[in-house]
Write an enzyme that holds these catalytic residues in place. Structure first.
Site, PDB file in Angstrom:
ATOM      1  N   GLY A  15       0.865  -1.128   0.048  1.00  0.00           N
ATOM      2  CA  GLY A  15       0.040   0.024   0.113  1.00  0.00           C
ATOM      3  C   GLY A  15       0.915   1.245   0.051  1.00  0.00           C
ATOM      4  O   GLY A  15       2.008   1.397  -0.549  1.00  0.00           O
ATOM      5  N   LYS A  21       4.214   2.243   9.388  1.00  0.00           N
ATOM      6  CA  LYS A  21       5.503   3.317   9.694  1.00  0.00           C
ATOM      7  C   LYS A  21       4.781   4.606  10.428  1.00  0.00           C
ATOM      8  O   LYS A  21       5.444   5.061  11.393  1.00  0.00           O
ATOM      9  CB  LYS A  21       5.976   3.861   8.596  1.00  0.00           C
ATOM     10  CG  LYS A  21       6.695   2.358   7.814  1.00  0.00           C
ATOM     11  CD  LYS A  21       7.372   2.860   6.637  1.00  0.00           C
ATOM     12  CE  LYS A  21       8.017   1.752   6.051  1.00  0.00           C
ATOM     13  NZ  LYS A  21       7.043   0.684   5.321  1.00  0.00           N
ATOM     14  N   ASN A  29      -3.534  -4.385   2.325  1.00  0.00           N
ATOM     15  CA  ASN A  29      -4.170  -3.776   1.270  1.00  0.00           C
ATOM     16  C   ASN A  29      -4.398  -4.667  -0.116  1.00  0.00           C
ATOM     17  O   ASN A  29      -3.580  -5.307  -0.315  1.00  0.00           O
ATOM     18  CB  ASN A  29      -3.147  -2.563   0.624  1.00  0.00           C
ATOM     19  CG  ASN A  29      -2.971  -1.335   1.759  1.00  0.00           C
ATOM     20  OD1 ASN A  29      -3.568  -0.498   1.751  1.00  0.00           O
ATOM     21  ND2 ASN A  29      -2.008  -1.663   2.566  1.00  0.00           N
ATOM     22  N   GLU A  79      -8.372  -1.115   3.123  1.00  0.00           N
ATOM     23  CA  GLU A  79      -7.245  -1.343   3.857  1.00  0.00           C
ATOM     24  C   GLU A  79      -7.887  -2.075   5.108  1.00  0.00           C
ATOM     25  O   GLU A  79      -8.687  -1.557   5.900  1.00  0.00           O
ATOM     26  CB  GLU A  79      -6.528  -0.044   4.234  1.00  0.00           C
ATOM     27  CG  GLU A  79      -6.003   0.669   2.970  1.00  0.00           C
ATOM     28  CD  GLU A  79      -5.368   2.204   3.388  1.00  0.00           C
ATOM     29  OE1 GLU A  79      -4.864   1.942   4.448  1.00  0.00           O
ATOM     30  OE2 GLU A  79      -5.585   3.093   2.676  1.00  0.00           O
ATOM     31  N   ILE A  82      -5.886  -6.040  10.568  1.00  0.00           N
ATOM     32  CA  ILE A  82      -6.294  -7.421  11.346  1.00  0.00           C
ATOM     33  C   ILE A  82      -5.797  -7.084  12.815  1.00  0.00           C
ATOM     34  O   ILE A  82      -4.678  -6.793  13.097  1.00  0.00           O
ATOM     35  CB  ILE A  82      -5.472  -8.668  10.720  1.00  0.00           C
ATOM     36  CG1 ILE A  82      -5.878  -8.543   9.166  1.00  0.00           C
ATOM     37  CG2 ILE A  82      -5.471  -9.954  11.200  1.00  0.00           C
ATOM     38  CD1 ILE A  82      -5.231  -9.649   8.274  1.00  0.00           C
ATOM     39  N   HIS A  84      -4.579  -8.431  15.111  1.00  0.00           N
ATOM     40  CA  HIS A  84      -3.591  -9.571  15.560  1.00  0.00           C
ATOM     41  C   HIS A  84      -2.049  -9.186  15.237  1.00  0.00           C
ATOM     42  O   HIS A  84      -1.928  -8.348  14.398  1.00  0.00           O
ATOM     43  CB  HIS A  84      -3.821 -10.798  14.848  1.00  0.00           C
ATOM     44  CG  HIS A  84      -2.904 -12.010  14.919  1.00  0.00           C
ATOM     45  ND1 HIS A  84      -3.133 -12.873  16.083  1.00  0.00           N
ATOM     46  CD2 HIS A  84      -1.959 -12.600  14.153  1.00  0.00           C
ATOM     47  CE1 HIS A  84      -2.141 -13.708  16.131  1.00  0.00           C
ATOM     48  NE2 HIS A  84      -1.424 -13.468  14.936  1.00  0.00           N
ATOM     49  N   TYR A  91       2.783  -9.888   2.050  1.00  0.00           N
ATOM     50  CA  TYR A  91       2.559  -9.536   0.611  1.00  0.00           C
ATOM     51  C   TYR A  91       2.504 -10.831  -0.040  1.00  0.00           C
ATOM     52  O   TYR A  91       3.367 -11.781   0.029  1.00  0.00           O
ATOM     53  CB  TYR A  91       3.619  -8.632   0.254  1.00  0.00           C
ATOM     54  CG  TYR A  91       3.553  -7.271   1.219  1.00  0.00           C
ATOM     55  CD1 TYR A  91       2.472  -6.451   1.007  1.00  0.00           C
ATOM     56  CD2 TYR A  91       4.813  -6.916   1.788  1.00  0.00           C
ATOM     57  CE1 TYR A  91       2.644  -5.080   1.816  1.00  0.00           C
ATOM     58  CE2 TYR A  91       4.984  -5.941   2.421  1.00  0.00           C
ATOM     59  CZ  TYR A  91       3.673  -4.938   2.590  1.00  0.00           C
ATOM     60  OH  TYR A  91       3.919  -3.777   3.322  1.00  0.00           O
ATOM     61  N   ARG A 104     -18.448   3.775  11.063  1.00  0.00           N
ATOM     62  CA  ARG A 104     -18.683   5.348  10.861  1.00  0.00           C
ATOM     63  C   ARG A 104     -18.283   5.686   9.536  1.00  0.00           C
ATOM     64  O   ARG A 104     -17.609   5.101   8.820  1.00  0.00           O
ATOM     65  CB  ARG A 104     -17.792   6.042  12.023  1.00  0.00           C
ATOM     66  CG  ARG A 104     -16.324   6.038  11.732  1.00  0.00           C
ATOM     67  CD  ARG A 104     -15.508   6.849  12.647  1.00  0.00           C
ATOM     68  NE  ARG A 104     -14.146   6.467  12.468  1.00  0.00           N
ATOM     69  CZ  ARG A 104     -13.319   7.062  11.800  1.00  0.00           C
ATOM     70  NH1 ARG A 104     -13.596   8.022  10.792  1.00  0.00           N
ATOM     71  NH2 ARG A 104     -11.953   6.649  11.637  1.00  0.00           N
ATOM     72  N   PHE A 109      -9.148  14.422   9.667  1.00  0.00           N
ATOM     73  CA  PHE A 109      -8.549  14.901  10.895  1.00  0.00           C
ATOM     74  C   PHE A 109      -7.816  16.093  11.166  1.00  0.00           C
ATOM     75  O   PHE A 109      -6.996  16.172  10.202  1.00  0.00           O
ATOM     76  CB  PHE A 109      -8.061  13.610  11.529  1.00  0.00           C
ATOM     77  CG  PHE A 109      -9.331  12.527  11.875  1.00  0.00           C
ATOM     78  CD1 PHE A 109      -9.981  12.601  12.926  1.00  0.00           C
ATOM     79  CD2 PHE A 109      -9.112  11.592  10.817  1.00  0.00           C
ATOM     80  CE1 PHE A 109     -10.759  11.639  13.024  1.00  0.00           C
ATOM     81  CE2 PHE A 109     -10.089  10.557  10.990  1.00  0.00           C
ATOM     82  CZ  PHE A 109     -10.987  10.464  12.152  1.00  0.00           C
TER      83      PHE A 109
END
Length: 155
Positions: A15, A21, A29, A79, A82, A84, A91, A104, A109
């Protein structure tokens, strides 16, 4: 939400590199082809459901469908975060998801911190919803069991 539950499967692709990061919230993705296969009238926003990598365990997930207004994406993306901790990237693996519910609308933001806070709240809401008996049953759906050696999306 007339499309829910929504079952989808596709290869995990690289992605934007922001999830892990920049946000500390890794996402898997889907390719543009998989994103384009979603119903055209499915609402953008934040959803919850179940996810499975390959023939691994099924985990809770939270998912974003849309343009990520904070980042001003020009292409729609799907996107999946998960819920976990994985030891390594996956990938090229097949990700199977079942989208069960809507949390939502996607929104912009004022800061990265506000975005991260909203995502953390989304994760907590997903965990609460997925503990409900009516949602737990989809965790066991046969959709998550890929036949050995079966090609999916030509892979």
């Amino acid at each position: 939400m007339k499309h829910l539950p929504y079952f989808c499967r596709g290869e995990v692709v690289k992605g934007f590199g922001r999830g892990s990061k920049e946000l500390g919230i890794p996402t898997a993705n889907f390719s543009e082809q998989v994103v384009e296969s979603f119903p055209s009238d499915i609402s953008t926003g934040i959803y919850y459901g179940w996810a499975c990598v390959g023939n691994g365990d099924v985990h809770k997930m939270v998912l974003s469908i849309g343009w990520n207004p904070f980042y001003k994406n020009i292409k729609k993306s799907v996107e999946t975060h998960i819920i976990h901790t994985f030891k390594e990237d996956f990938y090229g693996e097949i990700l199977s998801i079942v989208i069960i519910g809507y949390i939502r609308l996607e929104e912009n933001f004022d800061s990265l911190e506000a975005l991260i806070s909203a995502i953390q709240e989304d994760i907590e809401e997903a965990k609460r919803q997925l503990d409900l008996p009516e949602h737990l049953k989809l965790k066991e759906d046969n959709f998550f069991h890929l036949p050995e050696g079966k090609l999916v999306n030509n892979h």
